[in-house]
Write a protein that holds these residues in place. Structure first.
Motif, mmCIF file in Angstrom:
data_model
loop_
_atom_site.group_PDB
_atom_site.id
_atom_site.type_symbol
_atom_site.label_atom_id
_atom_site.label_comp_id
_atom_site.label_asym_id
_atom_site.label_seq_id
_atom_site.Cartn_x
_atom_site.Cartn_y
_atom_site.Cartn_z
ATOM 1 N N GLY A 304 -5.406 -6.136 10.973
ATOM 2 C CA GLY A 304 -4.348 -5.240 11.446
ATOM 3 C C GLY A 304 -3.563 -4.598 10.322
ATOM 4 N N TYR A 305 -3.951 -4.835 9.072
ATOM 5 C CA TYR A 305 -3.295 -4.234 7.915
ATOM 6 C C TYR A 305 -4.283 -4.285 6.754
ATOM 7 C CZ TYR A 305 -2.603 -9.184 6.817
ATOM 8 O OH TYR A 305 -2.812 -10.509 6.591
ATOM 9 N N ASP A 306 -3.971 -3.552 5.700
ATOM 10 C CA ASP A 306 -4.806 -3.535 4.507
ATOM 11 C C ASP A 306 -4.439 -4.734 3.645
ATOM 12 O OD1 ASP A 306 -6.091 -3.087 2.091
ATOM 13 O OD2 ASP A 306 -5.710 -0.934 2.079
ATOM 14 N N ALA A 307 -5.324 -5.713 3.566
ATOM 15 C CA ALA A 307 -5.014 -6.934 2.823
ATOM 16 C C ALA A 307 -4.830 -6.663 1.341
ATOM 17 C CB ALA A 307 -6.124 -7.966 3.022
ATOM 18 N N ASP A 308 -5.395 -5.574 0.831
ATOM 19 C CA ASP A 308 -5.229 -5.282 -0.589
ATOM 20 C C ASP A 308 -3.950 -4.510 -0.865
ATOM 21 O OD1 ASP A 308 -6.419 -5.554 -3.264
ATOM 22 O OD2 ASP A 308 -6.443 -3.364 -3.224
ATOM 23 N N GLU A 309 -3.394 -3.833 0.131
ATOM 24 C CA GLU A 309 -2.150 -3.091 -0.042
ATOM 25 C C GLU A 309 -1.191 -3.432 1.101
ATOM 26 O OE1 GLU A 309 -2.965 1.071 -0.499
ATOM 27 O OE2 GLU A 309 -4.483 0.742 -2.031
ATOM 28 N N PRO A 310 -0.846 -4.712 1.247
ATOM 29 C CA PRO A 310 -0.071 -5.133 2.420
ATOM 30 C C PRO A 310 1.344 -4.578 2.457
ATOM 31 C CG PRO A 310 -0.245 -6.932 0.845
ATOM 32 C CD PRO A 310 -1.155 -5.847 0.361
ATOM 33 N N THR A 311 1.958 -4.348 1.288
ATOM 34 C CA THR A 311 3.353 -3.905 1.279
ATOM 35 C C THR A 311 3.508 -2.404 1.484
ATOM 36 O OG1 THR A 311 3.442 -3.495 -1.114
ATOM 37 C CG2 THR A 311 3.882 -5.758 -0.361
ATOM 38 N N GLY A 312 2.421 -1.644 1.293
ATOM 39 C CA GLY A 312 2.503 -0.188 1.363
ATOM 40 C C GLY A 312 3.142 0.449 0.148
ATOM 41 N N VAL A 313 3.545 -0.358 -0.838
ATOM 42 C CA VAL A 313 4.193 0.160 -2.041
ATOM 43 C C VAL A 313 3.129 0.631 -3.028
ATOM 44 C CG1 VAL A 313 5.512 -0.497 -4.095
ATOM 45 C CG2 VAL A 313 6.288 -1.204 -1.824
ATOM 46 N N VAL A 314 3.328 1.815 -3.572
ATOM 47 C CA VAL A 314 2.471 2.327 -4.633
ATOM 48 C C VAL A 314 3.364 2.776 -5.778
ATOM 49 C CG1 VAL A 314 0.790 4.073 -5.320
ATOM 50 C CG2 VAL A 314 0.687 3.085 -3.024
ATOM 51 N N VAL A 315 3.126 2.230 -6.960
ATOM 52 C CA VAL A 315 3.890 2.636 -8.145
ATOM 53 C C VAL A 315 2.931 3.245 -9.155
ATOM 54 C CG1 VAL A 315 5.772 1.013 -7.857
ATOM 55 C CG2 VAL A 315 3.723 0.279 -9.053
ATOM 56 N N GLY A 316 3.422 4.299 -9.841
ATOM 57 C CA GLY A 316 2.558 4.980 -10.794
ATOM 58 C C GLY A 316 1.322 5.499 -10.086
ATOM 59 N N ARG A 317 0.200 5.442 -10.775
ATOM 60 C CA ARG A 317 -1.078 5.842 -10.179
ATOM 61 C C ARG A 317 -1.794 4.583 -9.704
ATOM 62 N NH1 ARG A 317 -3.250 10.702 -14.192
ATOM 63 N NH2 ARG A 317 -1.438 12.078 -13.894
ATOM 64 N N TRP A 318 -1.280 4.016 -8.640
ATOM 65 C CA TRP A 318 -1.769 2.758 -8.092
ATOM 66 C C TRP A 318 -1.743 1.672 -9.175
ATOM 67 C CZ3 TRP A 318 -2.550 7.113 -5.531
ATOM 68 C CH2 TRP A 318 -2.522 7.052 -4.138
ATOM 69 N N GLY A 319 -0.608 1.618 -9.886
ATOM 70 C CA GLY A 319 -0.436 0.649 -10.957
ATOM 71 C C GLY A 319 0.550 -0.434 -10.585
ATOM 72 N N ALA A 320 1.235 -0.945 -11.601
ATOM 73 C CA ALA A 320 2.168 -2.047 -11.402
ATOM 74 C C ALA A 320 3.432 -1.787 -12.210
ATOM 75 C CB ALA A 320 1.533 -3.375 -11.818
ATOM 76 N N LEU A 321 4.575 -2.104 -11.608
ATOM 77 C CA LEU A 321 5.864 -2.051 -12.286
ATOM 78 C C LEU A 321 6.218 -3.477 -12.672
ATOM 79 C CD1 LEU A 321 8.276 -0.216 -13.079
ATOM 80 C CD2 LEU A 321 9.315 -0.836 -10.898
ATOM 81 N N ARG A 322 6.467 -3.709 -13.975
ATOM 82 C CA ARG A 322 6.719 -5.062 -14.455
ATOM 83 C C ARG A 322 8.152 -5.180 -14.966
ATOM 84 N NH1 ARG A 322 1.723 -5.275 -17.139
ATOM 85 N NH2 ARG A 322 2.568 -4.152 -18.917
#
Length: 339
Positions: A304-322
């Motif tokens: 019922g959801y995308d297990a790889d993108e469960p939060t719906g948050v996208v930062v940068g070009r599908w990157g990570a904010l640290r």
């Protein structure tokens, strides 16, 4: 949720690496109902009713379209037709493009048309605003083993402004971040409803997610290892994916796949900081190495959801904010990096 065990052969192939193991807590966010009493992503915060809600006053970045004179567009089209090689611009085009950029103004990012509309110039500009910040996450030390407890705090609340901002000091383009550390026991009469935040980018609005924290051990990015171990790690066919956890996590080590290793000194004392939090666009569940045991073999469509993108948050070009935090300075100063 539980991460599959690291195959013993992988660690044995890099003698000495085990000594650099560091714990991290994978948060494993998954969509669900959450309350202000929970650790979560995208839910309500346990916020004191008598404490002002944070407001972002940092100028936001917006995209603007600028009309272009038809004469300039006609000259550009004629110059393009005069190319001897279709992928190499002519000197005349270069001059015309400089003229176009000057006409559009600072922040020029290109030109084009959409859906058959007029051709316009594009630019990014900063505009002042005062925007109530948006709740991103709430983490309880009781739930997250690797969460720091500066000054005895046992609760971290993460907020951001869901617009793009040019944060030159951090060299980050994205939401501004506010971290609030507090003691849960001190929060009496919590705020019922926070002020509404205007949202500039939908992918900065996290979907409410329950957390399933799991403490694991991971290992440094190769450039943080001493020789000859670094050379051995560089030769490993899939070192980063094998030894470094993807997804939302607290603690552990940072990946530096885009920029190579960068210093992250504290802006107050200039001492070393330590990775505290990763806000990731994906969970890495497409790879069996990091897919939770509980979801192995499960039809993704049945969740019922995308297990790889469960939060719906996208930062940068599908990157990570640290978020890197100073472990010694009062007030827990932090700095950001985006990969």
């Amino acid at each position: 949720m539980r991460t599959p065990d690291l195959p013993a052969d992988d660690l044995a192939a890099l003698p000495g690496l085990a000594a650099f193991g560091r714990t991290a807590t994978r948060l494993h966010p998954r969509p669900g109902t959450v309350t202000a009493a929970d650790s979560h992503v995208g839910g309500p915060l346990r916020w004191p009713a008598d404490e002002p809600w944070p407001v972002c006053a940092h100028p936001r970045v917006v995209s603007e379209d600028v009309p272009l004179p038809q004469d300039l567009l006609d000259r550009l089209a004629a110059a393009e037709r005069g190319r001897t090689q279709h992928n190499i611009i002519t000197d005349e085009e270069f001059v015309l493009l400089e003229e176009l950029a000057a006409l559009v103004g600072p922040g020029f990012s290109g030109y084009g048309s959409m859906n058959g509309g007029p051709t316009v110039g594009h630019r990014y500009v900063s505009r002042p605003h005062d925007n109530p910040m948006l709740a991103v996450a709430q983490l309880r030390a009781a739930d997250v083993p690797d969460l720091p407890t500066p000054g005895g705090a046992d609760l971290l609340q993460v907020l951001w402004c869901p617009f793009d901002h040019a944060q030159d000091e951090e060299q980050v383009w994205g939401p501004t971040i506010r971290l609030v550390w507090r003691r849960e026991a001190d929060v009496t009469g919590p705020l019922a409803t926070p002020p509404a935040s205007a949202v500039g980018e939908d992918h900065y609005t996290p979907r409410p997610c329950r957390l399933h924290p799991e403490q694991i051990v991971e290992y440094p990015y190769p450039q943080e290892l001493p020789e000859p171990l670094r050379g051995q790690a560089d030769k490993h066919p899939d070192y980063v994916n094998t030894f470094m956890a993807p997804g939302w996590k607290v603690g552990g080590y940072a990946k530096w796949q885009l920029s190579d290793l960068l210093p992250t000194p504290c802006r107050v004392c200039a001492g070393p900081t330590r990775l505290m939090l990763v806000i990731d666009s994906g969970e890495g569940t497409e790879d069996a190495r990091w897919r939770p045991v509980e979801e192995a073999g499960v039809d993704p469509g049945s969740l019922g959801y995308d297990a790889d993108e469960p939060t719906g948050v996208v930062v940068g070009r599908w990157g990570a904010l640290r978020v890197f935090m100073c472990p010694t300075c009062p007030g827990a100063p932090f700095r950001l990096d985006q990969q």
